[in-house]
Design a protein around this motif. Structure first.
Motif, short mmCIF file in Angstrom:
data_model
loop_
_atom_site.label_atom_id
_atom_site.label_comp_id
_atom_site.label_asym_id
_atom_site.label_seq_id
_atom_site.Cartn_x
_atom_site.Cartn_y
_atom_site.Cartn_z
N ARG A 176 0.96 -1.09 0.09
CA ARG A 176 0.01 -0.03 -0.04
C ARG A 176 0.86 1.16 -0.11
N LYS A 177 1.90 1.24 0.72
CA LYS A 177 2.90 2.35 0.95
C LYS A 177 3.59 2.77 -0.36
N LYS A 178 4.13 1.63 -1.27
CA LYS A 178 4.67 1.91 -2.45
C LYS A 178 3.62 2.34 -3.77
N TYR A 179 2.46 2.04 -3.50
CA TYR A 179 1.31 2.08 -4.41
C TYR A 179 1.04 3.62 -4.36
N ARG A 180 0.77 4.20 -3.01
CA ARG A 180 0.50 5.53 -2.94
C ARG A 180 1.70 6.42 -3.09
N SER A 181 2.76 6.13 -2.90
CA SER A 181 4.22 6.68 -3.20
C SER A 181 4.26 6.96 -4.71
N LEU A 182 3.98 5.98 -5.55
CA LEU A 182 3.80 5.81 -7.08
C LEU A 182 2.83 6.87 -7.51
N PRO A 210 3.46 11.63 6.35
CA PRO A 210 2.69 11.11 5.33
C PRO A 210 3.05 9.95 4.89
N GLU A 211 4.54 9.42 4.63
CA GLU A 211 4.65 8.20 4.16
C GLU A 211 4.60 6.93 5.11
N GLU A 212 4.39 7.43 6.36
CA GLU A 212 4.08 6.19 7.39
C GLU A 212 2.93 6.09 7.79
N GLU A 213 2.14 7.32 8.02
CA GLU A 213 0.96 7.19 8.65
C GLU A 213 -0.30 7.59 7.92
N GLU A 214 -1.45 7.01 7.87
CA GLU A 214 -2.45 7.67 7.14
C GLU A 214 -3.22 8.50 7.90
N PHE A 215 -3.34 9.75 7.06
CA PHE A 215 -3.81 10.90 7.53
C PHE A 215 -5.16 10.70 8.28
N SER A 216 -6.15 9.74 8.04
CA SER A 216 -7.43 9.53 8.65
C SER A 216 -7.05 9.19 9.86
N LEU A 217 -6.13 8.17 10.17
CA LEU A 217 -6.07 7.64 11.43
C LEU A 217 -5.03 8.65 12.20
#
Length: 327
Positions: free
Chosen positions: A22-28, A117-124
């Protein structure tokens, strides 16, 4: 698309769990999405479609993973710490797979960690701050003997204090510039070395009032101007000074990154109408203006003001305690 192709598209290696995927997908996606690039050429759209297809395929697979993630050692979390922050907060993470009967997220760490932002979901992250504000109020209530386990928010006043605490804590645990640089990539660097970002935004209006008429009169490419800050939002106007409404962003984190920098006069903006859509079939009539929002950094923000924020939090909690004593 097969699994090997999907792993290659998202740069996933064997054994990585769904959280890393998920982290790699969002970064891309942040780097290659047409909205981020300001371009919608066919090859860019196709690349994003492939990334989406690869992501959904990989997330369906049974990936080796800890079923009960809460067993992780809390001190394994690494991140920037604001040692002077008023209180600690929980850091929450989503489970990487569905766990029947479990909550949707677990506590991965606790401390004075800044949002990354790269480690923690903003909603959480927002949930974390709401819980931190609630904990502070509960501490006051326990001292006064008014705490009730089944219903902590005892009044509208309590709710209002919690909301104020929440916004003060966002300023302690978000570094707007650092978060912006991780959450988005500049569209360009200008001749003076300043980073220029482009975001998609919009303004909505409904009914038949002045704001609705003003939005309907806008044309593609027309400029829009900021009028005033109202909390964490920007009120905008047209060339003639007519108020259009509040500017909205697709990503909530942008409110907490962009607006503090604008308030500190560390950046400038330019806004143009991308498109205007009206719906007059039902009532109330509705209009939506899609906006190209350009954000240029001018200078570094001022030094940390944690001490001032701590004092504001102390005063707010003291006022709340005084209110409880008067009951």
């Amino acid at each position: 698309m097969n699994l090997e192709e999907a792993m290659e598209i998202l740069d996933v290696v064997q054994g990585e769990d769904k959280a890393k995927i998920r982290k790699k997908y969002r970064s891309l996606m942040r780097r290659h999405h047409p909205d981020a690039l300001g371009s919608d050429r066919p090859e860019q759209i196709r690349r994003v479609q492939q990334m989406n297809e690869a992501y959904h395929l990989l997330m369906k697979q049974e990936v080796p993973i800890l079923r009960s993630a809460r067993k992780r050692r809390k001190w394994e979390w690494t991140g920037t710490v604001n040692a002077d922050a008023f209180c600690e907060r929980n850091v929450y993470m989503h489970y990487s797979m569905d766990v029947e009967g479990e909550p949707l997220y677990y506590q991965a760490a606790r401390g004075k960690y800044m949002w990354d932002p790269e480690e923690e979901e903003f909603s959480l992250f927002l949930i974390s701050l709401r819980h931190a504000a609630k904990e502070l109020l509960e501490q006051v209530e326990r001292r006064q003997g008014t705490f009730r386990e089944e219903d902590t928010l005892q009044s509208d006043h309590c709710f209002q204090v919690q909301a104020k605490l929440f916004h003060l804590l966002t300023r302690q645990f978000i570094d707007p510039l650092a978060a912006l640089r991780k959450a988005a990539k500049p569209k360009m660097i200008d001749s003076e070395g300043r980073a220029v970002y482009q975001f998609r935004a919009w303004v909505g209006a409904e009914g038949s009032g002045e704001a609705f008429r003003a939005t309907g009169e806008l044309k593609k490419g027309a400029p829009i101007y900021p009028k005033a800050f109202q909390g964490h939002r920007i009120l905008v106007k047209n060339r003639e000074g007519k108020v259009l409404g509040h500017l909205s962003f697709d990503e909530d984190c942008l409110y907490f990154c962009l607006i503090p920098l604008l308030k500190e006069k560390c950046a400038k903006v330019r806004m143009h109408v991308r498109d205007v859509k009206e719906n007059r079939r039902g009532w109330p009539h509705k209009a939506k203006v899609d906006v190209d929002f350009y954000f240029r950094l001018e200078q570094e923000p001022p030094k940390d003001r944690t001490g001032d924020l701590n004092e504001e939090i102390r005063e707010l909690l003291l006022a709340y305690e005084t209110k409880l004593m008067q009951r």
